[in-house]
Design an enzyme around this catalytic site. Sequence first.
Site, PDB file in Angstrom:
ATOM      1  N   PRO A 118     -12.785  -0.274 -34.246  1.00 25.16           N
ATOM      2  CG  PRO A 118     -13.959  -2.077 -33.458  1.00 25.16           C
ATOM      3  CD  PRO A 118     -12.716  -1.711 -34.157  1.00 25.16           C
ATOM      4  CD  GLU A 119      -9.259   4.659 -33.031  1.00 21.65           C
ATOM      5  OE1 GLU A 119      -9.174   5.821 -32.646  1.00 21.65           O
ATOM      6  OE2 GLU A 119      -8.494   4.171 -33.874  1.00 21.65           O
ATOM      7  CE  LYS A 165     -10.500   3.330 -28.070  1.00 23.64           C
ATOM      8  NZ  LYS A 165      -9.136   2.745 -28.127  1.00 23.64           N
ATOM      9  NE  ARG A 210      -5.879  -9.957 -33.595  1.00 27.10           N
ATOM     10  CZ  ARG A 210      -4.917  -9.038 -33.527  1.00 27.10           C
ATOM     11  NH1 ARG A 210      -5.017  -7.936 -34.238  1.00 27.10           N
ATOM     12  NH2 ARG A 210      -3.884  -9.217 -32.757  1.00 27.10           N
ATOM     13  NE  ARG A 245      -1.411  -0.146 -31.108  1.00 29.73           N
ATOM     14  CZ  ARG A 245      -2.684   0.187 -30.886  1.00 29.73           C
ATOM     15  NH1 ARG A 245      -3.040   0.648 -29.718  1.00 29.73           N
ATOM     16  NH2 ARG A 245      -3.581   0.060 -31.828  1.00 29.73           N
TER      17      ARG A 245
END
Length: 267
Positions: A2-3, A54, A108, A256
Site C-alpha cells: 500500500p503506497e 497512503k 502483520r 531499505r
Amino acid sequence: MPELPEIETIKRYLEKEIIDQKIKNIEIFNKRSFKGNKKNIQGAKVIRLERKGKVLVFVLSNGYNLMFHLKMTGQILFFNFLKKLAIDKSTRVIFILDNSYLVFNDIRKFGWVKVVDDKNLREEIKRLGIDALNLTFDNLKRILNNTKRPIKLVLMDQAKIAGIGNIYANESLFLAKINPQTPANKISEEKIKELLKAIIKILKKAIKYGGTSFSLYLKPDESKGKYQEKFLVYKREDKKCWRCHKNIKRIILGGRSTFYCLNCQKL
DNA sequence: AATACTGTTCGCGA
DNA sequence: CTCGCGAACAGTAT
C-alpha cells in the site's frame, strides 16, 4: 504494498460501492487494529472518500471520519450480500453496511482503522506533506533544496511528500536517471523537472495497472494489481537494465532495499 | 533449522 | 536536524 497507487485504487473502487451506505455495525477481531470508539460511527452514513498520501478516509454524515492505514500488509475487501464473505485468520475488523461488508485484513497487524472527529482528522492530515500527485516544480524544488539527505529518503519522507514508498521511489529515480544516494540539494533544476515528471508518470501508470501485488496487496474485489509486471528496477537485482543492458545493483539505504542501474544512475 | 527479507512508521540514542 | 537501529508482527524464501 500500500503506497499511493494502491490506496488510490481502493478509493476509486469503494467510491462506486459504498457512498450513501450506512455503517450498521462493526466487528472487531483485533483490538489494536481499531482505534477510537466504534459507537461514534454506528449508524452514520458514508458521504465521500478522501485520500492523502497512503491514508484513506471515509467522511461520515455525523462529523466523524474513518481513517485507514494499511502499512505493509493491510487489505480492504468489499463483499456485497450476494457474494460469500471471505474471512480468514488475518481478518481484524469487519464493517457491516446496508448492502455490503467491508473486511479489513492485516497479517502483520501494523495497519489500523481509526475513528476521528473532523478537528482530529485535520490535525492528522496536516502532519503529512503535500500529496505526491499534487506536487509542483516549485514545491519539489523547495523540499529538495532544503536538505542534503539522500534523495530517495526525502521522496519517502511522508512529512515532506505523502504517498511515495519504497517501490515507487526506486521506480521514479530510475526513470529520472538519478542515483538514490544523491544529496537532495545537489540535484539541478533540470533534473528536478525530470524527477517530477517521472514521479507523476510512475504513480499514474501504477494506478492504471491497479497497483502492485507482488505479495499480499489485493484490490477490494480480491483481484491483484499488475504493476509488478511493469517494474523498471524494483526487485531486479542482477538483471539487465532495460535501458543500457548493464546490471541492476541492490544496496541498503535508510534500512531499505534500493535498486538502481550503476550506469544510468551515476552519482 | 536458521537467517534474511518484506509494501510502513515511530521512538530512541548518538 | 540527521542517521542508524530496534520495535511493532507474521509470513515466505533461501
